[in-house]
Structure formats: structure tokens, C-alpha cells
Scaffold this motif. Sequence first.
Motif, short mmCIF file in Angstrom:
data_model
loop_
_atom_site.label_atom_id
_atom_site.label_comp_id
_atom_site.label_asym_id
_atom_site.label_seq_id
_atom_site.Cartn_x
_atom_site.Cartn_y
_atom_site.Cartn_z
N PRO A 193 0.86 -1.29 -0.19
CA PRO A 193 0.00 -0.11 -0.16
C PRO A 193 0.91 1.31 0.27
O PRO A 193 1.89 1.09 0.78
CB PRO A 193 -0.82 0.00 1.36
N PRO A 194 0.49 2.50 -0.65
CA PRO A 194 1.12 3.71 -0.81
C PRO A 194 1.81 4.21 0.43
O PRO A 194 2.64 4.98 0.49
CB PRO A 194 0.42 4.48 -1.69
N LEU A 195 0.94 3.98 1.69
CA LEU A 195 1.53 4.63 2.68
C LEU A 195 2.47 3.49 3.66
O LEU A 195 2.70 4.04 4.73
CB LEU A 195 0.21 4.89 3.81
N THR A 196 2.73 2.33 3.09
CA THR A 196 3.55 1.77 3.78
C THR A 196 4.94 2.35 3.98
O THR A 196 5.53 3.31 2.66
CB THR A 196 3.80 0.30 3.00
N SER A 197 5.71 2.35 4.80
CA SER A 197 7.04 2.82 4.92
C SER A 197 7.97 2.20 3.83
O SER A 197 7.96 0.87 3.58
CB SER A 197 7.75 2.88 6.42
N LEU A 206 9.47 7.54 5.43
CA LEU A 206 9.28 7.89 4.03
C LEU A 206 8.15 7.10 3.57
O LEU A 206 7.96 5.99 3.45
CB LEU A 206 10.21 7.90 2.94
N PRO A 207 6.89 7.43 3.22
CA PRO A 207 5.84 6.42 2.64
C PRO A 207 6.16 6.28 1.22
O PRO A 207 6.73 7.26 0.57
CB PRO A 207 4.40 7.40 2.68
N ALA A 243 4.33 6.20 -1.46
CA ALA A 243 3.90 7.30 -2.32
C ALA A 243 4.73 8.49 -2.60
O ALA A 243 4.72 9.12 -3.77
CB ALA A 243 2.66 7.71 -1.77
#
Lengths: 174, 277
Positions: free
Chosen positions: A15-19, A59-60, A62
Amino acid sequence: MRLTVNGEPRDLHSPPLTSLLTALREELEITSPKAGCHQGGCGACTVLVDGEARRSCLLPLAAVDGAAITTLEGLGTSDNLSSVQAAFDEHYAAQCGFCTSGFIMAATALIDRTPKASREDILTALSGHVCRCTGYIKIVSAVEAAAKGDVHPERVEPSFEPEEAEVLIPGSPA
Amino acid sequence: MIAFEEERRVTSTSLENAELVLPTSRDEAVHAFGDGSGVAVLGGGTILMPELSYGRLRPKRVLLLQDAGLSGVARNGGSLTIGAMTTVAELEQGPEPLGTAARNVADHEIRAQATLGGNLCAPAGGATPRGDLQAALIALGAQVKTAGKDGERTEPIEDFLAAPDRRLVLEVEIEEPQRAGYAAAHRPHAHAYTIVAVCAAETSAGLRVGLTGAGPSGVRAHSVEDALAAGASTQEAAQKALDDAQLQDDALASAWYRQRLLPVLVRRALDDLEGGT
């Protein structure tokens, strides 16, 4: 999402908010960035993002879509260490090793932007990195040597291949 | 192993449920923020990412501001307009006492990622106050432009910090000071929030004093300013800072320690100001 990791294009499905740290370790199985605190306090997860040192835990994915990521795996090989890696070996700058990759990535970025980094520059640049074993002196000395180009990769011992140990049992016939 | 897989699955699913919005202009950002309800704003990520990674925050929508055109410093005569997404690293060479305050934030890697807007919106942490730039901005008489419920507005930073309602910070305007002073108790080469810092600046609006580590967010030391205006000595005025402070025990220091430290640092910041820059 797509990243260039250690020179290779990689597609990511986390998922784009994963670090970035979690994606590197758990999706790409690149494990040199260490998950020390997940809150930017220890520096064990530092990688290079487009050549600059960044905490990968903060850092995500995304935010780094399309970026070039370099981890310790992208610096040198055991036969051909980078100068910072060779200096760490020569100066015994690693003990348990957990913080080492973060320190090496931060030091690599420092020497890249400040080629003649002074000891004070080094202390400042590494100030966010925590080592619980060495007391920092050997780490700082290693980075200082690398910054001066005082590195001798030929002194690095080849990888150790353990032989079968001889088992001695007290009291048994020789 | 099973427990680990279970934990990872839960984390991923929760993050997947958040709607990610990536505005590519200021107007898009303002529109996407709306009245701010249910929206988490991700500027640099240094404060928000741990909240997401530890599962303490599960927002419905996350607004990622990096492409919203909110960064950069514009000079207009004697004043500077600083975009909310300008990094702390970019402020290191800013006017004093902001430059020194910025250089004292965390380390190089964090400063390159953390933003001015995030620093202004930093909630008091569980273990320590945050928002180390707020005192410098108070001293410089910063005006904060925000968007949210009832549209856009510009207000003094003290009002912004006091208002509990959710706002999207767009930019901050400061005046270049004639004189500036700074004094702090912090641990060099350590990655920690500042224990106590005092910022003083003289602009066309007069002399202002801002405090870090003397309350949940930055505090304006009105009592010190008033005492100086009434002709008090630096020493006497510095003692008045205790009237404005809400000192607390936290992970960095005790209220007892801060109570003794604060007047000393106010006096040093004022002496620094007298010395000129």
C-alpha cells in the motif's frame, strides 16, 4: 509504484502509505536497512534516496515513487568493498552490526556532499545515528579515514571459511 | 511465525483502507482538505509516519502535499513568505533567530525531510513538547496563512497555535529583524527535541520574545516584553518569563529544572540581542 533499487527497476505492490523501510524489507527482502525504532530516532534504516541520506522508516512509498534507492547491498561486494565499507572493516567499526548499514549509508552520503569532511562534520552528520556497542569512536575514526582516502582494501581479510572444529573432550584418550 | 503473518496482514489492510490524495496545486490541496475532518496531512512525514506505522492513527484520507507547490521562500522587500512545505533544512540559512532554531532541530536527515508546516502543526508529543521553530516564529511576529472551514485566513502565529480547530497551513510571512538573539539548552550531537530555547527579535513591530519548552507549544513571553518596555533591567525582565510559561515534567527535563533554566536563557537571549547580529 516503481522504484530503482540498487540500479534495478522494481515494481512494488505494498500500500502507498507503507514505509519505504517495510517495503524494502518485507516485499523486496532487502534487509540491510534495519527496523530499529520506526520513528526516525535511531538511524538504522537510513538509505540513499536519489543520492541523499534519508530515514526509510519516515518515507511513505507514495513519496518516493520513481526515485532511485541505494541500500548497503548497492554499495560494494565482499570482494570489492566501497571505501567506507573497507574503512569500517579496517577500523573495527562494527560490533553487533545492527546500526552499521545506517551509519555506512549516512557516511557515504556525507563524503559525497563534503569530500574533505572534518571530524566535526562527521559528528554532525552522524548525530542522529545510535550505536549501543562501540561507543562511536571507532565509527567516527573509520569515516574520518574514508573521508581522507586513507583506506586500504587490500588489508581486508578474505571471508572466513570455518573448518570443522576439532572436539576435545577432557579425560578422553588423546 | 503465524503471529507475525497475522500482524503484518492487519497493518497492510488498515493502510490500504486510507484514501490517498496527491494534489498537484495549492488550490487542489485547499479543496481536498475541505474543512479538515477525517483528513491527515502528510508534509514531510517525520511526525505522521510513526503514527501510521505503529497503528496509532488510521485516517480515512491522507493528503500528501509534496507536489502541491507549497514550498519555497519568496522575498518581498524586508519580508519573507515561506511556503508550508519548505523544509527545515532550507530554513537553516534563514533570518535569525529562525536559522539557528532550524539548525538545532534533530539531524541532517530529518531536517531535509521535515517541513515548516509540520513544525507549526506538531501536537505536543507523548513525551516532550515539539515544534522547535515556533518560538523563533513568535519572536519574528510571523503571520500564518491557513485554509479550512470558512475559507482562508491570515492570523498572528500565537492565535494560530491557540486555536484548536483544524487548519491547513499554506504559508508563513515574517519580517527580517533589525536585531535577533537566541539561547538554548540542548544537547549537541543528540537527536532530541530542545529542552528550553529562547528567541528574541526586534522588528518594526517592536521587541518580541518566544519560548520553546515552556508549554505544550511555543509561548510568547508578553511579561518579559512588557517589563523591558517599562524600563526593567534585562535581569529583572528575564525573571518575568516564568509568568508566561506553563512548565511541565517530561522525558527531557523536570519542571523544576526548567523553572531555573528559563530566566537564565531569557537573559542570555536578550544579551545576545543587545550584542547585535
